[in-house]
Design an enzyme around this catalytic site. Sequence first.
Site, PDB file in Angstrom:
ATOM      1  N   ARG A  24      25.258  29.821  32.937  1.00 49.47           N
ATOM      2  CA  ARG A  24      26.291  28.842  31.962  1.00 49.47           C
ATOM      3  C   ARG A  24      25.620  27.552  31.423  1.00 49.47           C
ATOM      4  O   ARG A  24      24.656  26.959  32.075  1.00 49.47           O
ATOM      5  CB  ARG A  24      27.350  28.304  32.835  1.00 49.47           C
ATOM      6  CG  ARG A  24      28.514  27.911  32.129  1.00 49.47           C
ATOM      7  CD  ARG A  24      29.744  27.770  33.048  1.00 49.47           C
ATOM      8  NE  ARG A  24      30.336  28.644  33.996  1.00 49.47           N
ATOM      9  CZ  ARG A  24      31.265  28.810  34.635  1.00 49.47           C
ATOM     10  NH1 ARG A  24      32.280  28.062  34.732  1.00 49.47           N
ATOM     11  NH2 ARG A  24      31.560  29.981  35.335  1.00 49.47           N
ATOM     12  N   SER A 112      34.680  30.173  31.332  1.00 52.81           N
ATOM     13  CA  SER A 112      35.778  29.885  32.075  1.00 52.81           C
ATOM     14  C   SER A 112      36.557  28.685  31.766  1.00 52.81           C
ATOM     15  O   SER A 112      37.097  28.733  30.489  1.00 52.81           O
ATOM     16  CB  SER A 112      35.407  29.746  33.426  1.00 52.81           C
ATOM     17  OG  SER A 112      36.576  29.755  34.595  1.00 52.81           O
ATOM     18  N   HIS A 113      36.516  27.539  32.497  1.00 53.87           N
ATOM     19  CA  HIS A 113      37.328  26.311  32.300  1.00 53.87           C
ATOM     20  C   HIS A 113      36.595  25.437  31.539  1.00 53.87           C
ATOM     21  O   HIS A 113      37.215  24.248  31.233  1.00 53.87           O
ATOM     22  CB  HIS A 113      37.984  25.790  33.619  1.00 53.87           C
ATOM     23  CG  HIS A 113      36.939  25.614  34.245  1.00 53.87           C
ATOM     24  ND1 HIS A 113      36.049  26.276  35.373  1.00 53.87           N
ATOM     25  CD2 HIS A 113      36.144  24.235  34.679  1.00 53.87           C
ATOM     26  CE1 HIS A 113      35.204  25.784  36.061  1.00 53.87           C
ATOM     27  NE2 HIS A 113      35.111  24.502  35.924  1.00 53.87           N
ATOM     28  N   LYS A 122      29.094  36.116  33.192  1.00 51.74           N
ATOM     29  CA  LYS A 122      29.263  36.618  34.634  1.00 51.74           C
ATOM     30  C   LYS A 122      28.877  38.075  34.676  1.00 51.74           C
ATOM     31  O   LYS A 122      29.421  38.861  34.022  1.00 51.74           O
ATOM     32  CB  LYS A 122      30.972  36.316  35.064  1.00 51.74           C
ATOM     33  CG  LYS A 122      31.144  34.955  34.906  1.00 51.74           C
ATOM     34  CD  LYS A 122      32.663  34.901  35.457  1.00 51.74           C
ATOM     35  CE  LYS A 122      33.213  33.381  35.351  1.00 51.74           C
ATOM     36  NZ  LYS A 122      34.611  33.027  35.770  1.00 51.74           N
ATOM     37  N   ASP A 252      43.486  29.872  33.857  1.00 53.30           N
ATOM     38  CA  ASP A 252      41.966  28.926  33.336  1.00 53.30           C
ATOM     39  C   ASP A 252      41.787  29.810  32.091  1.00 53.30           C
ATOM     40  O   ASP A 252      42.390  30.845  31.697  1.00 53.30           O
ATOM     41  CB  ASP A 252      41.087  28.834  34.434  1.00 53.30           C
ATOM     42  CG  ASP A 252      40.555  30.006  34.969  1.00 53.30           C
ATOM     43  OD1 ASP A 252      41.151  31.339  34.588  1.00 53.30           O
ATOM     44  OD2 ASP A 252      39.718  30.051  35.506  1.00 53.30           O
ATOM     45  N   ASP A 254      39.165  31.934  31.256  1.00 54.54           N
ATOM     46  CA  ASP A 254      39.205  33.361  31.385  1.00 54.54           C
ATOM     47  C   ASP A 254      40.234  34.165  32.222  1.00 54.54           C
ATOM     48  O   ASP A 254      40.082  35.274  32.505  1.00 54.54           O
ATOM     49  CB  ASP A 254      37.781  33.681  31.769  1.00 54.54           C
ATOM     50  CG  ASP A 254      37.329  33.264  33.156  1.00 54.54           C
ATOM     51  OD1 ASP A 254      38.166  32.207  33.644  1.00 54.54           O
ATOM     52  OD2 ASP A 254      36.545  33.585  33.913  1.00 54.54           O
ATOM     53  N   ASP A 256      40.964  34.338  35.191  1.00 52.69           N
ATOM     54  CA  ASP A 256      40.794  34.783  36.726  1.00 52.69           C
ATOM     55  C   ASP A 256      41.172  34.139  37.715  1.00 52.69           C
ATOM     56  O   ASP A 256      41.513  34.523  38.722  1.00 52.69           O
ATOM     57  CB  ASP A 256      39.320  35.310  36.969  1.00 52.69           C
ATOM     58  CG  ASP A 256      38.540  33.833  36.790  1.00 52.69           C
ATOM     59  OD1 ASP A 256      38.875  32.829  36.472  1.00 52.69           O
ATOM     60  OD2 ASP A 256      37.225  33.940  37.409  1.00 52.69           O
ATOM     61  N   ARG A 257      41.849  32.850  37.264  1.00 56.83           N
ATOM     62  CA  ARG A 257      42.621  31.980  38.406  1.00 56.83           C
ATOM     63  C   ARG A 257      43.920  31.918  37.710  1.00 56.83           C
ATOM     64  O   ARG A 257      44.081  31.707  36.662  1.00 56.83           O
ATOM     65  CB  ARG A 257      42.026  30.663  38.429  1.00 56.83           C
ATOM     66  CG  ARG A 257      40.359  30.689  39.168  1.00 56.83           C
ATOM     67  CD  ARG A 257      40.031  29.327  39.588  1.00 56.83           C
ATOM     68  NE  ARG A 257      39.551  28.477  38.482  1.00 56.83           N
ATOM     69  CZ  ARG A 257      39.477  27.292  38.294  1.00 56.83           C
ATOM     70  NH1 ARG A 257      39.619  26.462  39.163  1.00 56.83           N
ATOM     71  NH2 ARG A 257      39.020  26.757  37.108  1.00 56.83           N
ATOM     72  N   HIS A 339      41.280  31.083  43.292  1.00 54.75           N
ATOM     73  CA  HIS A 339      40.859  32.454  43.213  1.00 54.75           C
ATOM     74  C   HIS A 339      41.314  33.471  44.215  1.00 54.75           C
ATOM     75  O   HIS A 339      41.250  32.945  45.500  1.00 54.75           O
ATOM     76  CB  HIS A 339      39.155  32.439  43.223  1.00 54.75           C
ATOM     77  CG  HIS A 339      38.481  31.876  41.929  1.00 54.75           C
ATOM     78  ND1 HIS A 339      38.244  32.657  41.040  1.00 54.75           N
ATOM     79  CD2 HIS A 339      37.744  30.854  41.828  1.00 54.75           C
ATOM     80  CE1 HIS A 339      37.471  31.882  39.955  1.00 54.75           C
ATOM     81  NE2 HIS A 339      37.401  30.790  40.755  1.00 54.75           N
TER      82      HIS A 339
END
Length: 463
Positions: A24, A112-113, A122, A252, A254, A256-257, A339
């Site tokens: 990242r 992500s965020h 990832k 978020d 992407d 995933d949360r 998560h």
Amino acid sequence: MPDASTPQPTVLDLSSVVKAYDLRGVVPDEWDEDVARRIGAAFAEFVRRESGATAVVTAHDMRESSVPLSRAFADGVIGRGLDVVEAGLGSTDMLYFAAGSLGIPGAMFTASHNPARYNGIKMCRAGAAPIGQESGLVTIRELAERDVYDPPERIGSVGQRDVLAEYAGYLRGLVDLSGIRPLRVVVDAGNGMGGYTVPVVLDDLPVTVVPMYFELDGSFPNHEANPLDPANLVDLQAAVREHGADAGFAFDGDADRVFVVDERGEAVSPSAITALVAVRELAKGRGTTIIHNLITSHAVPEIVREHGGEPVRTRVGHSFIKAEMARTDAVFGGEHSAHYYFRDFWRADTGMLAALHVLAALGEQGRPLSELTAAYSRYVGSGEINSTVDDAAARTADVRAAFAEEEGVTTDELDGLTVQLPDGAWFNLRASNTEPLLRLNVEAADEARMAELRDRVLEMVRA
């Protein structure tokens, strides 16, 4: 061997962008398409050597840089003789679904965020098994830095596969929503990938969705796609009250949360959601082990035990959670960062599946969400408080010494410093992996005691 006249590859130092769990950084300042190609080649070489993989699957979020980076990565993969299956736009958990259902390694292009100027990758093994610093990421980085390989036996090919409908159907098959009462839910996608996946997953359910910021826009024009920051929940909280909704979900970038807001517009602790979902998973009778990380509320292991489960405490971070789930065959795992990990989802994290569980739990009975979740919220937590420090180890040592001589105090160093006080209050102090920060989490029986302990520790940390 090349002779002296053969141009040699430029050796890069990628240590600044390869983090604990992913790659990242700022694009193009810290990494660019050349780095993406190198990482693609290194990833292909790594999974081929390790497992004999012949193909990888990729997906990407809505950021402007995601498509060119993912294509450069694909060039690196096919240059090492592996094929690429492009799933296109998707959430991170959709990529995990693809890697799991197709049985091939995967790479998701997202930051992500993080703000718009960032991007990342990832990576996972076949079956969505994690790749982190201690499980392959260092090797991939070293291969990419050198970028020197034997000639491949073939050049791979690139194909496309739309897995969104398959992903949605798989999730819907894991949670029975057929008999729930009609619900109204506000969903804040933060201009991230939830705006792409939510309409398909929730289609034809007795759920009226009030969409917020569903337009895919990697510049995040409304607010950062980071619901861990309370400032980014304000719009959702107001909309839940305005529309008289039964609940609110914030994803978020992407997706995933997921963060949950009750009908009053009050945020529901991710620890309470962990306990709620854990109870539902235990009720299936297909396993008893539940994973929780060490900053999760102590209510979680208490409730797990009360429902016949066996709680297992881990370090913070998805690679640790997933490894422990594999070791113990746990049915579910939760982190206080929202998560949520499911054995039925290749032990991977998926905010969408957690949201479906919340909808099912709410719709199966008549109480409002605030009453439903109150049973899972027993203590008062501080949330994560960050402090910028020059020497994290020295400040942590000062705090350890201050509490060491107190009667009845116990400590452990599973992840940072955790201090348990005799009245049940506790705190954890952890150094950031990437920044000069100490992260503090405090929990106690009531607000006053939590604030007292929080302020005492912060005074030492910030002295």
